[in-house]
Design an enzyme around this catalytic site. Sequence first.
Site, PDB file in Angstrom:
ATOM      1  N   HIS A  11     -14.056  44.304  39.878  1.00 56.73           N
ATOM      2  CA  HIS A  11     -14.862  44.126  41.129  1.00 56.73           C
ATOM      3  C   HIS A  11     -14.812  42.711  41.558  1.00 56.73           C
ATOM      4  O   HIS A  11     -15.445  42.258  42.773  1.00 56.73           O
ATOM      5  CB  HIS A  11     -16.042  44.854  41.200  1.00 56.73           C
TER       6      HIS A  11
ATOM      7  N   CYS B  85     -29.234  37.481  38.849  1.00 56.60           N
ATOM      8  CA  CYS B  85     -30.404  37.957  38.668  1.00 56.60           C
ATOM      9  C   CYS B  85     -31.193  38.108  39.903  1.00 56.60           C
ATOM     10  O   CYS B  85     -31.325  37.422  41.025  1.00 56.60           O
ATOM     11  CB  CYS B  85     -31.405  36.653  37.846  1.00 56.60           C
TER      12      CYS B  85
ATOM     13  N   ASN C 279     -19.012  31.934  36.189  1.00 57.30           N
ATOM     14  CA  ASN C 279     -19.540  32.557  37.302  1.00 57.30           C
ATOM     15  C   ASN C 279     -20.536  31.682  38.227  1.00 57.30           C
ATOM     16  O   ASN C 279     -20.550  31.817  39.336  1.00 57.30           O
ATOM     17  CB  ASN C 279     -19.857  33.896  37.005  1.00 57.30           C
TER      18      ASN C 279
ATOM     19  N   THR D   5     -12.267  59.873  28.282  1.00 57.96           N
ATOM     20  CA  THR D   5     -11.136  60.182  29.039  1.00 57.96           C
ATOM     21  C   THR D   5     -11.350  59.056  30.161  1.00 57.96           C
ATOM     22  O   THR D   5     -12.222  58.726  30.931  1.00 57.96           O
ATOM     23  CB  THR D   5     -11.690  61.563  29.689  1.00 57.96           C
TER      24      THR D   5
ATOM     25  N   GLN E 239     -14.283  35.970  36.073  1.00 59.92           N
ATOM     26  CA  GLN E 239     -14.689  35.204  37.238  1.00 59.92           C
ATOM     27  C   GLN E 239     -13.107  34.582  37.463  1.00 59.92           C
ATOM     28  O   GLN E 239     -12.952  34.401  38.623  1.00 59.92           O
ATOM     29  CB  GLN E 239     -15.542  34.429  37.083  1.00 59.92           C
TER      30      GLN E 239
ATOM     31  N   GLY F   6     -16.041  44.438  33.225  1.00 59.84           N
ATOM     32  CA  GLY F   6     -16.113  43.267  32.550  1.00 59.84           C
ATOM     33  C   GLY F   6     -17.033  42.971  31.090  1.00 59.84           C
ATOM     34  O   GLY F   6     -16.633  42.734  30.152  1.00 59.84           O
TER      35      GLY F   6
END
Length: 385
Positions: free
Chosen positions: A202, A326, A152, A238, A180, A69
Amino acid sequence: MIYMDYAATTPVDGRVFEAMQPYFSASFGNPSSVHRYGQIAEAAIDTAREKVASVLGCRVDEVIFTSCGSESDNLALRGAALAMREKTGASWIITSHVEHHAVSKTAEQLEKYYGFQVEWLEVDENGMVTPEAVKKAVCDKTALVSVMYANNEIGTINPIRAIAEICRKNNILFHTDAVQAAAYLPVNVDALGVDMMSLGGHKFYGPKGVGALYIRKGTLLIPHLTGGGQESGFRAGTQNVPYIVGFAEALWLANEEREKRTAHVRPLRDRIIGSVLETIPDSQLTGHLESRLPNHASFVFKDVDGNLLLQLLDSAGFACSSGSACKTGNPEPSEVVTSLGLTRDWALGSLRVTLGVDSTVEYVDEFLKTLPTLVNKARQLGSNS
Ligand SMILES: *Cc1c(COP(=O)(O)O)cnc(C)c1O
């Protein structure tokens, strides 16, 4: 251990993992190769791109696969800003105070090293970017506007469609970070009216390390990874075939199961919000009460060290977050929470609880039983130091 940090990342869905597996070994070819190994890999990428395009409601050649992202955000901002300036001379970038660092740090870099000017939009007390603020900010020197779809850290959903309309009327490119949002919100690019949109695998039960950027046909972009002509020349290298296959499968499933997944998490989220505000003194919800992601609850607690609270939660068996990903040891409150107008004694005590497929009402109730004691403990420990 109970996982309540689905906004940070999600486990790979078993169906996604299965779809990926052949492309690690049996079908390992380079999609750019002429021979049959290459053709098989290329066909897998073509199918993945068709799947993504069908979810986004766009053409297949408008989907560019990236490594995450963050890369999609970088490509959109840097690529479009450079191309727009070359074409029209426009050198202003408009973005908001609540963007993910993948957008805000890129905008800062464009200002510091590339000679662009950045205008930072204020948000309202719910962390929302209003169409009015965008309307006031745009001018004929604006190259690009970037406003995230859903936040997020605080879960607020922005009025993307209305913002996109303003940009279109003024002939300004509009990018949205939907990394998100895509797990729960519709991502049809024409309904949203966006020119560019970032996605990351993810956050919706796909693998880490793969993303996509939607680029509306005709949008000019200077690539930042130069080399071979992969991804229509927008992104050399690739392709990561298994991850791209997994990304597409995960996005497809998110779209198919959107209502089901939303119906699962929303009542759990509301249970958390209701109970926390009721049982914990000096607590506030951060972000919008209604226009928020259905799996997302976020709070601030006055006079609490947020990082200490996370450690106490971890020891008690709950994996939560302070909002951004964080690490501990950063005593500065997040810019997102600060931009809501909260003072430091509130802003340092932030907590984000995000739900997902494996969340249950039992887990939520265990959490709600434990949290008030831990907030209390964090307050006592904090006042002793
Ligand atoms: C997670 C996230 C990103 C970064 O995505 P990666 O795939 O981890 O690089 C960008 N924007 C938002 C809103 C996010 O939640």
